[in-house]
Design a protein around this motif. Structure first.
Motif, PDB file in Angstrom:
ATOM      1  N   UNK A  29       0.844  -1.205   0.000  1.00  0.00           N
ATOM      2  CA  UNK A  29       0.000   0.000   0.000  1.00  0.00           C
ATOM      3  C   UNK A  29       0.876   1.251   0.000  1.00  0.00           C
ATOM      4  N   UNK A  30       1.914   1.249   0.799  1.00  0.00           N
ATOM      5  CA  UNK A  30       2.832   2.401   0.810  1.00  0.00           C
ATOM      6  C   UNK A  30       3.458   2.601  -0.570  1.00  0.00           C
ATOM      7  N   UNK A  31       3.849   1.492  -1.207  1.00  0.00           N
ATOM      8  CA  UNK A  31       4.464   1.570  -2.520  1.00  0.00           C
ATOM      9  C   UNK A  31       3.500   2.139  -3.556  1.00  0.00           C
ATOM     10  N   UNK A  46      -3.008  -2.329 -13.865  1.00  0.00           N
ATOM     11  CA  UNK A  46      -3.459  -3.730 -13.826  1.00  0.00           C
ATOM     12  C   UNK A  46      -3.877  -4.223 -12.438  1.00  0.00           C
ATOM     13  N   UNK A  47      -3.715  -3.409 -11.425  1.00  0.00           N
ATOM     14  CA  UNK A  47      -3.929  -3.864 -10.058  1.00  0.00           C
ATOM     15  C   UNK A  47      -5.189  -3.260  -9.435  1.00  0.00           C
ATOM     16  N   UNK A  48      -5.881  -4.048  -8.646  1.00  0.00           N
ATOM     17  CA  UNK A  48      -7.082  -3.603  -7.938  1.00  0.00           C
ATOM     18  C   UNK A  48      -6.660  -3.004  -6.593  1.00  0.00           C
ATOM     19  N   UNK A  49      -6.422  -1.706  -6.584  1.00  0.00           N
ATOM     20  CA  UNK A  49      -5.912  -1.043  -5.390  1.00  0.00           C
ATOM     21  C   UNK A  49      -6.961  -0.913  -4.294  1.00  0.00           C
ATOM     22  N   UNK A  50      -8.216  -0.868  -4.674  1.00  0.00           N
ATOM     23  CA  UNK A  50      -9.290  -0.814  -3.667  1.00  0.00           C
ATOM     24  C   UNK A  50      -9.297  -2.114  -2.869  1.00  0.00           C
ATOM     25  N   UNK A  52      -6.831  -4.141  -2.486  1.00  0.00           N
ATOM     26  CA  UNK A  52      -5.598  -4.188  -1.696  1.00  0.00           C
ATOM     27  C   UNK A  52      -5.798  -3.496  -0.352  1.00  0.00           C
ATOM     28  N   UNK A  53      -6.408  -2.339  -0.360  1.00  0.00           N
ATOM     29  CA  UNK A  53      -6.666  -1.610   0.897  1.00  0.00           C
ATOM     30  C   UNK A  53      -7.690  -2.333   1.771  1.00  0.00           C
ATOM     31  N   UNK A  54      -8.656  -2.982   1.147  1.00  0.00           N
ATOM     32  CA  UNK A  54      -9.635  -3.754   1.917  1.00  0.00           C
ATOM     33  C   UNK A  54      -8.952  -4.930   2.620  1.00  0.00           C
ATOM     34  N   UNK A  55      -8.059  -5.591   1.904  1.00  0.00           N
ATOM     35  CA  UNK A  55      -7.328  -6.714   2.491  1.00  0.00           C
ATOM     36  C   UNK A  55      -6.413  -6.216   3.607  1.00  0.00           C
ATOM     37  N   UNK A  56      -5.817  -5.066   3.436  1.00  0.00           N
ATOM     38  CA  UNK A  56      -4.966  -4.498   4.487  1.00  0.00           C
ATOM     39  C   UNK A  56      -5.769  -4.299   5.768  1.00  0.00           C
TER      40      UNK A  56
END
Length: 119
Positions: A29-31, A46-50, A52-56
């Motif tokens: 997430x920081x990256x 190509x990445x699902x950033x939303x 990623x934050x939910x998983x965090x």
């Protein structure tokens, strides 16, 4: 980025505490935020950033609720006061090791500082 996204489903569905996974997602997430600030957002397409934050967030809450010696868990041990506030690996007979505690703290502190203490 590939590393975290290849393993994202595993990270999300892991049923035991695994503090190094939280550290990995923290770093990812920081990256992504650094890449956005640098003006290279196209690299993140190509990445699902939303997700990623939910998983965090999910992983941080999961680590607290299933891997920390809350009073309700510690009361079953020989000397409960000694364990309250510590961390354990439930899948390994409630084992507590210093390196596990370091990883738990690293992941949770980074999560808290980055999520709630940003200026």
């Amino acid at each position: 980025m590939k590393n975290v996204f290849i393993h994202l489903k595993f990270i999300e569905e892991r049923d035991t505490t695994y503090p190094t996974l939280l550290e990995l997602v923290d770093a990812a997430v920081k990256m992504t935020d650094m890449i956005k600030r640098s003006g290279n957002e196209d690299l993140m397409a190509p990445y699902d950033l939303v997700r990623l934050r939910q998983v965090l967030r999910y992983r941080a809450l999961y680590e607290i609720t299933t891997g920390s010696f809350l009073p309700e868990i510690a009361m079953y041990l020989y000397n409960p006061q000694k364990f309250i506030g510590g961390f354990y690996a439930r899948h390994d007979s409630f084992r507590t090791r210093i390196d596990d505690c370091e990883h738990f703290l690293s992941g949770l502190i980074n999560y808290y500082n980055y999520t709630y203490r940003q200026a």
